[in-house]
Motif scaffolding. Structure first.
Motif, mmCIF file in Angstrom:
data_model
loop_
_atom_site.group_PDB
_atom_site.id
_atom_site.type_symbol
_atom_site.label_atom_id
_atom_site.label_comp_id
_atom_site.label_asym_id
_atom_site.label_seq_id
_atom_site.Cartn_x
_atom_site.Cartn_y
_atom_site.Cartn_z
ATOM 1 N N VAL A 91 0.826 -1.031 -0.070
ATOM 2 C CA VAL A 91 -0.104 0.042 0.195
ATOM 3 C C VAL A 91 0.832 1.297 -0.013
ATOM 4 N N THR A 92 0.628 2.460 -0.915
ATOM 5 C CA THR A 92 1.235 3.401 -0.812
ATOM 6 C C THR A 92 0.371 4.457 -0.596
ATOM 7 N N TRP A 93 1.203 5.676 0.081
ATOM 8 C CA TRP A 93 0.310 6.920 0.297
ATOM 9 C C TRP A 93 1.340 8.061 0.278
ATOM 10 N N ALA A 94 0.637 9.352 0.172
ATOM 11 C CA ALA A 94 1.624 10.496 0.102
ATOM 12 C C ALA A 94 1.385 10.835 1.552
ATOM 13 N N ALA A 95 2.749 11.031 2.178
ATOM 14 C CA ALA A 95 2.812 11.522 3.567
ATOM 15 C C ALA A 95 2.156 12.858 3.853
ATOM 16 N N ASP A 96 1.532 12.892 4.908
ATOM 17 C CA ASP A 96 0.836 13.959 5.499
ATOM 18 C C ASP A 96 1.494 14.393 6.771
ATOM 19 N N TYR A 97 1.963 15.434 7.167
ATOM 20 C CA TYR A 97 2.828 15.988 7.993
ATOM 21 C C TYR A 97 1.953 16.343 9.447
ATOM 22 N N SER A 98 0.859 16.561 9.299
ATOM 23 C CA SER A 98 -0.126 17.106 10.528
ATOM 24 C C SER A 98 -0.146 15.995 11.536
ATOM 25 N N GLY A 99 -0.091 16.646 12.912
ATOM 26 C CA GLY A 99 -0.412 15.566 13.858
ATOM 27 C C GLY A 99 -1.301 14.408 13.824
ATOM 28 N N LEU A 100 -2.511 14.883 13.798
ATOM 29 C CA LEU A 100 -3.515 14.118 13.518
ATOM 30 C C LEU A 100 -3.438 12.804 12.507
ATOM 31 N N PRO A 130 9.786 17.742 5.924
ATOM 32 C CA PRO A 130 10.194 18.570 7.151
ATOM 33 C C PRO A 130 11.495 17.911 7.717
ATOM 34 N N GLY A 131 12.338 18.726 8.286
ATOM 35 C CA GLY A 131 13.684 18.194 8.857
ATOM 36 C C GLY A 131 14.936 18.122 7.854
ATOM 37 N N THR A 132 14.677 18.366 6.544
ATOM 38 C CA THR A 132 15.617 18.142 5.626
ATOM 39 C C THR A 132 16.263 19.591 5.445
ATOM 40 N N ILE A 133 15.682 20.624 5.917
ATOM 41 C CA ILE A 133 16.193 22.102 6.040
ATOM 42 C C ILE A 133 16.422 22.326 7.437
ATOM 43 N N ARG A 134 17.562 22.371 7.678
ATOM 44 C CA ARG A 134 17.797 22.658 9.394
ATOM 45 C C ARG A 134 18.898 23.649 9.285
ATOM 46 N N THR A 135 19.243 24.324 10.455
ATOM 47 C CA THR A 135 20.079 25.315 10.736
ATOM 48 C C THR A 135 21.359 24.642 10.880
ATOM 49 N N TRP A 273 6.956 29.557 2.329
ATOM 50 C CA TRP A 273 6.546 29.880 3.428
ATOM 51 C C TRP A 273 5.411 28.390 3.953
ATOM 52 N N ARG A 274 4.672 28.241 3.005
ATOM 53 C CA ARG A 274 4.007 26.936 3.114
ATOM 54 C C ARG A 274 4.765 25.812 3.655
ATOM 55 N N GLU A 275 5.961 25.459 3.116
ATOM 56 C CA GLU A 275 6.590 24.493 3.719
ATOM 57 C C GLU A 275 7.378 24.788 5.116
ATOM 58 N N PHE A 276 7.596 26.239 5.282
ATOM 59 C CA PHE A 276 8.098 26.568 6.448
ATOM 60 C C PHE A 276 7.039 26.153 7.434
ATOM 61 N N TYR A 277 5.738 26.541 7.419
ATOM 62 C CA TYR A 277 4.865 26.320 8.364
ATOM 63 C C TYR A 277 4.503 24.648 8.346
ATOM 64 N N THR A 278 4.800 24.188 7.406
ATOM 65 C CA THR A 278 4.559 22.542 7.314
ATOM 66 C C THR A 278 5.571 22.008 8.407
ATOM 67 N N GLN A 279 7.004 22.434 8.386
ATOM 68 C CA GLN A 279 7.730 21.989 9.097
ATOM 69 C C GLN A 279 7.713 22.366 10.603
ATOM 70 N N VAL A 280 6.967 23.578 10.785
ATOM 71 C CA VAL A 280 6.655 24.057 12.127
ATOM 72 C C VAL A 280 5.742 23.119 12.891
ATOM 73 N N ASP A 369 -5.714 25.134 6.183
ATOM 74 C CA ASP A 369 -4.673 24.260 6.015
ATOM 75 C C ASP A 369 -4.224 23.982 7.401
ATOM 76 N N THR A 370 -3.987 23.373 8.279
ATOM 77 C CA THR A 370 -3.897 23.297 9.709
ATOM 78 C C THR A 370 -2.228 24.216 9.748
ATOM 79 N N ALA A 371 -1.541 23.815 8.816
ATOM 80 C CA ALA A 371 0.033 24.511 9.116
ATOM 81 C C ALA A 371 -0.134 25.914 8.850
ATOM 82 N N ASN A 372 -0.582 26.180 7.684
ATOM 83 C CA ASN A 372 -0.725 27.696 7.327
ATOM 84 C C ASN A 372 -1.632 28.518 8.074
ATOM 85 N N ASP A 373 -2.725 27.962 8.556
ATOM 86 C CA ASP A 373 -4.034 28.762 9.135
ATOM 87 C C ASP A 373 -3.169 29.032 10.452
#
Ligand code: FAD
Length: 468
Positions: A91-100, A130-135, A273-280, A369-373
């Motif tokens: 089974v495949t699926w596209a990753a979803d990064y929100s907590g729920l 998320p996690g691939t762009i870090r300080t 910005w969309r990806e920034f909030y996704t990783q936040v 969108d949970t992350a952006n909102d």
């Protein structure tokens, strides 16, 4: 044979997870599961958009001799059952990064492991997982600027190839898609935009043909309509991010001058910005209900149901705020600059907790969108990462004057003010009761005094900071 479980990737083209399922060989059975637990967090516009998108997706599969299977229930039961029914070995699926979503996916992963079925979560919705762009110290970024720079510097993959008819399993499913009513939702009060991938591609093509070159200068002017309106499509995945980016790169290559090319980059910045909030959200799933930023003391928000209702109804007596709130109800959408203004107004003029505003947006926005909102709300409320400093309070009159000087946006959503001189509209707070009565008797007087509330907001945050 593979099952591909569609969730927020409601398209066949440029879908990396679907491509991975196809590349595994043996044919692909596409499936969507109506999960009441997830739907419980949605509002009518979003579900209406989703149903329309599913209708298009099903049609897309049928044109290719396959079908989108639809099921209802808890995915941790339904997905392994379908895998067994179709003798799928994976089974495949596209990753979803929100907590729920991550909790749900962990449960499905476990159920598939127990059933000895392979599973693969494929990175698709954002460019950089998320996690691939870090300080440089290896921490996730909490400030956008450096994240954004790295985001721009990283190579971007090309759109993924859609499956051919031969690569899909010849399945059929006569089960009709549920209706909004059947899922327990009222009809949305807003006009919900068309959800098909064709509609998304058309928006993208129109935007890249010309408005993208004005975006840098004009994106803050709500009457101009020079933003892409792609947000619900990016939310539901009716267009792939690689397709969007590739089109903007072509637009950049064709840009008539340096300013136009920079304008394209400013648009790409919003994708970052969309990806920034996704990783936040990924690293801080608790921000859905908790302040990202901690203050020494609790922020003493006002409990003011009447003010909250006036804000929801677009009856605050602050024209740009009311126009935004009415646009939300009419279109399930609001321009970005106006989202910032109404969010600031709720939290810093009405002193109402951002969570009430977030909940209202969650119910009313088609692009919620949970992350952006959450990122947008906590930015405005000075509780978020890289947020507006607490002492910076938007002035709703000067914002209106600057970004809607002719009151064109305001009057398109606030009919009571049509025909009123823009200067009077922007100075509504200074008009006498008689003047208001004479010019626009149906439109309310300001429900609060901005100057007073600004002082109170700053004092509220200073107490939270322990400054007094
Ligand atoms: C209080 C508040 C709430 C918001 N809620 C949401 C939301 O629920 N869903 C949502 O997608 N955006 C949200 N935003 C961000 C932004 O307002 C919308 O993405 C934008 O208005 C959508 O219109 P567009 O597609 O024409 O944007 P464009 O300007 O054309 O931007 C292109 C895409 O970039 C992304 N984007 C643009 N601005 C931002 C931003 N500030 N943060 C993150 N991503 C961005 C979106 O995916 C958008 O579709 C919110 C902003 C605020 C201040």
């Amino acid at each position: 044979m593979r099952l591909h479980w569609h969730r927020r990737d409601l398209r066949g083209a440029d879908n990396r997870a679907l491509r991975a399922a196809v590349d595994a060989g043996g044919g692909v059975v596409p499936v969507f599961v109506f999960d009441r637990d997830v739907l419980a967090h949605a509002g009518p516009p979003r579900v209406a958009f989703m149903l329309d998108a599913l209708d298009s997706l099903r049609e897309w599969y049928r044109e290719r001799g396959s079908d989108l299977l639809v099921a209802e229930g808890d995915p941790r039961d339904v997905i392994p059952e379908l895998a067994a029914q179709y003798d799928a070995d994976g089974v495949t699926w596209a990753a979803d990064y929100s907590g729920l979503a991550r909790e749900r996916d962990a449960a499905v992963r476990q159920a598939l492991d127990d059933a000895d079925v392979a599973r693969e979560s494929v990175h698709d919705a954002v460019f950089h997982e998320p996690g691939t762009i870090r300080t440089n110290d290896g921490d996730p970024y909490s400030v956008f600027t450096y994240f954004g720079r790295k985001w721009h510097d990283r190579p971007k993959p090309d759109p993924a190839d859609p499956p051919t008819a031969d690569e899909l399993a010849a399945v059929t499913d006569d089960t009709p898609l549920p209706t909004l009513d059947g899922l327990g939702f009222d009809a949305p009060e807003a006009d919900v935009p068309e959800a098909s991938p064709d509609a998304a591609r058309e928006l993208l093509a129109d935007f890249c043909a010309s408005p993208i070159y004005e975006y840098g200068d004009r994106r803050d002017y709500p009457a101009d309509g020079c933003t892409s309106r792609l947000s619900p499509h990016l939310k539901w995945g009716t267009i792939g991010i690689r397709t969007v980016h590739a089109a903007t790169e072509n637009a950049k290559a064709d840009a008539p001058d340096e300013d136009a090319a920079e304008s394209v980059e400013e648009f790409q910045d919003q994708l970052a910005w969309r990806e920034f909030y996704t990783q936040v959200l990924f690293f801080n799933p608790e921000v859905v209900t908790a302040n990202y930023k901690s203050y020494d003391n609790p922020v003493e928000w006002n409990d003011d149901p009447a003010a909250l209702q006036a804000w929801k109804d677009g009856e605050t007596g602050y024209p740009i705020v009311d126009a935004g709130m009415r646009q939300l109800r009419a279109e399930a959408y609001m321009h970005n600059r106006v989202r910032m203004i109404v969010a600031s107004f709720l939290t810093k003029d009405l002193l109402v907790d951002w969570r009430h505003g977030y909940d209202w947006f969650r119910e009313k926005l088609v692009d919620h969108d949970t992350a952006n909102d959450n990122g947008g709300w906590q930015w405005a409320a000075s509780t978020g990462t890289d947020a507006q400093p607490y002492f910076r309070v938007f002035n709703p009159m000067t914002q209106g004057e600057r970004y809607d000087p002719d009151a064109e946006y305001i009057t398109s959503y606030v009919p009571e003010l049509r025909g009123v001189d823009p200067e009077v509209i922007h100075g509504w707070h200074e008009c006498s009761p008689t003047q208001r009565d004479r010019t626009a008797p149906e439109y309310p007087a300001p429900i609060v005094d901005h100057g007073e509330r600004r002082e109170q907001a700053i004092a509220m945050f200073e107490r939270a900071r322990g400054d007094d």
